[in-house]
Design an enzyme around this catalytic site. Structure first.
Site, PDB file in Angstrom:
ATOM      1  N   ASP A 210      28.098  52.871  13.755  1.00 17.38           N
ATOM      2  CA  ASP A 210      27.372  52.719  12.500  1.00 17.38           C
ATOM      3  C   ASP A 210      28.096  51.757  11.556  1.00 17.38           C
ATOM      4  OD1 ASP A 210      25.183  53.971  10.779  1.00 17.38           O
ATOM      5  OD2 ASP A 210      26.933  54.324   9.505  1.00 17.38           O
ATOM      6  N   GLU A 248      26.358  48.262  15.134  1.00 21.60           N
ATOM      7  CA  GLU A 248      25.365  47.954  14.121  1.00 21.60           C
ATOM      8  C   GLU A 248      26.046  46.967  13.172  1.00 21.60           C
ATOM      9  OE1 GLU A 248      22.493  49.992  10.780  1.00 21.60           O
ATOM     10  OE2 GLU A 248      24.606  50.454  10.792  1.00 21.60           O
TER      11      GLU A 248
END
Ligand code: NOJ
Ligand code: CA
Length: 534
Positions: A210, A248
């Site tokens: 993330d 990401e």
């Protein structure tokens, strides 16, 4: 031995809404275990599971309160162990979601960090020198929320305090900004590896990371953040050589050299990605312009290629670009405004481009994002992409036996909502197209992650889009006409010597045209995959 990513097709599961095994209205790990046979039949060989760790769920689990504990609503650590083992039996690897940049404010580290007395966790997060220092360039903070006379830097929502990995260029006017090698940032880094080690030892095959580019602050070119990840990668290569990381970041030219095996193209950073499916609805309703995959035929494949080709070049041989069908942050879903024919075409593209494809749960049946849903767990306008998986035509679409008003989110109420059971039976369904395309990708090395990719016909504002994939002595053509109207294009003798073999899709598309070469004709909304024999 070639990398396992070479042929991998991933599938993203949002655990909240995949399958509820115990009738409490929310998906869970035993539910996912029950659906592994479905995934195996679909042909995917890896899964990315959104966060399933202990959390107050202010941001759907991206606000972790214990990195070492499965959230009770999903099951136990033993259930995770079982999921990993059962998946592995079926040749499916699982990547967990690693949230390295922040925690929940409820995390015990933060509860200690916010205290007045200095303690082991005081420097685990980023705190200003006093409550009266309430802004600094490049960071956002929450003011006056702690017993400690200081403000904390956040990474995303207000309850997601940023872990302290230090500042690339600490501002001399703000002495509270620590360098990356200070004890606090170094402790955060050690803990990150501990977390990874814990789940890798249990059998996870890696992580989706993330906000991977967010760790070191005031790091405009990502240099220090990249150094941190290279350190992690060196450790992985040594101790867990099969483990894979996908970031990401949406800057593959930065993320791949930083040590990630794959990086996503995502709407927030990639106009090129956005231009494929989400500028317009697919049915000729312009939202922000025209998608290439739109029946209007007004889209422009160059918007994608002009961004993508340099990225592909920059990362070639080092790592992979991952182009997802969608994800839990992305509305509308791929299925909005598209029928089975449009979707088949979109999936021909997604499953024959280089890099590693990711299919978002439900996209394989063309699930849509119902509008007017109230925000759930910090989803806001992302919520419509997170509704329950539609398994069959029964109550709650077979997602859960709970009363409909107890479900995590309501099931799409459209009378014609697609479901797995019906599509299994229908040879022309999106589901069966996706299944065949995955099988084809696995069977043909040229279609894999690192086969060469050359646009053959890709003109601004025109259709079709034709490209060539190549690896070793295998050459494959892909031709796509998303427009509602038929199209034709001439391919010269130097490109094609004899009529290619149809591997998938439209037949009789190539006609010999004198000495000049070949005419490729495609009806509206059609395309194909063709093996060249010369
Ligand atoms: C990206 C995740 O995909 C998103 O769902 C989340 O809200 C933010 N990062 C914050 O962790
Ligand atoms: Ca449940």
């Amino acid at each position: 031995m070639p990398d396992w990513l070479e042929k991998a097709v991933f599938y993203e599961i949002y655990p909240q809404t995949y399958y509820d095994s115990n009738g409490d209205g929310i998906g869970d790990l035993p539910g996912i275990i029950q659906k592994l046979d479905y995934l195996q039949r679909l042909g995917v060989d890896a899964v990315w599971l959104n966060p399933c760790f202990a959390s107050p769920f202010g941001d759907a689990g991206y606000d972790v309160s214990d990195f070492y504990q499965i959230a009770p609503r999903y099951g136990t650590n033993d259930d995770m162990k079982r999921l990993l083992a059962e998946a592995s039996k079926r040749g499916i690897r699982i990547l967990l979601d690693l949230v390295p940049g922040h925690t929940s404010t409820e995390h015990p580290w933060f509860q200690a960090s916010r205290r007045r007395e200095h303690n082991d966790y005081s420097d685990r997060y980023i705190w200003t020198d006093s409550v009266w220092t309430w802004n600094a360039p490049g960071v956002q903070m929450v003011i006056g929320a702690a017993e400690r006379n200081a403000n904390y830097v956040t990474n995303f929502f207000h309850f997601q305090p940023a872990l302290n990995y230090g500042f690339a260029h600490p501002d001399p006017n703000h002495p509270w900004q620590q360098p990356v090698d200070a004890p606090g940032p170094q402790a955060a880094r050690r803990e990150l590896k501990n977390i990874m080690k814990f789940w890798l030892d249990m059998g996870a095959s890696g992580f989706r990371v993330d906000m991977a580019g967010s760790l070191v602050k005031n790091d405009p070119n990502g240099e220090e953040t990249s150094r941190l990840w290279r350190d992690v990668r060196a450790w992985l290569d040594k101790d867990y050589p099969e483990a894979r990381l996908v970031s990401e970041w949406s800057q593959p030219q930065v993320a791949i050299p930083a040590g990630f095996h794959m990086d996503f193209l995502l709407p927030f950073a990639s106009q090129g990605y956005q231009s494929l499916f989400r500028k317009s609805s697919g049915r000729g309703q312009a939202r922000y312009g025209w998608s290439f995959f739109d029946r209007s035929g007004h889209g422009n494949i160059r918007e994608f290629l002009d961004e993508y080709m340099p990225l592909l070049q920059a990362t070639s041989g080092k790592g992979f670009i991952a182009i997802p069908s969608g994800n839990h942050d992305t509305t509308p879903r791929l299925g909005d405004g598209r029928d089975a024919r449009d979707l088949a075409l979109a999936f021909i593209f997604l499953l024959t481009v280089p890099g590693v494809p990711f299919i978002y749960y439900g996209d394989e049946i063309g699930m849509r994002s119902p509008d007017r849903l109230p925000s759930k767990e910090g989803g806001y306008d992302r919520t419509p992409a997170r509704t329950p998986m539609q398994w069959d035509g029964g109550a709650n679409a077979g997602f859960s036996s709970a009363p409909a008003d107890r479900l995590y989110l309501p099931v799409d109420s459209a009378a014609d909502r697609p479901n797995v059971a019906a599509q299994q039976e229908d040879n022309a369904s999106v589901l069966n197209c996706v299944r065949r395309l995955i099988a084809l990708r696995r069977a043909h090395p040229a279609l894999g992650a690192s086969g060469a990719f050359e646009p053959i016909y890709a003109e601004a504002g025109k259709v079709p889009f034709v490209y060539r994939r190549r690896l070793g002595d295998e050459t494959i053509f892909v031709a796509l006409n998303p427009a509602g109207q038929p199209c034709q294009v001439m391919l010269g003798e130097e490109i094609l010597k004899q009529a290619p073999e149809v591997l998938y899709g439209e037949r009789d598309s190539f006609a010999r045209t004198g000495d000049a070469g070949w005419t490729l004709s495609l009806p509206g909304v059609s395309g194909g995959i063709y093996l060249v024999r010369d």
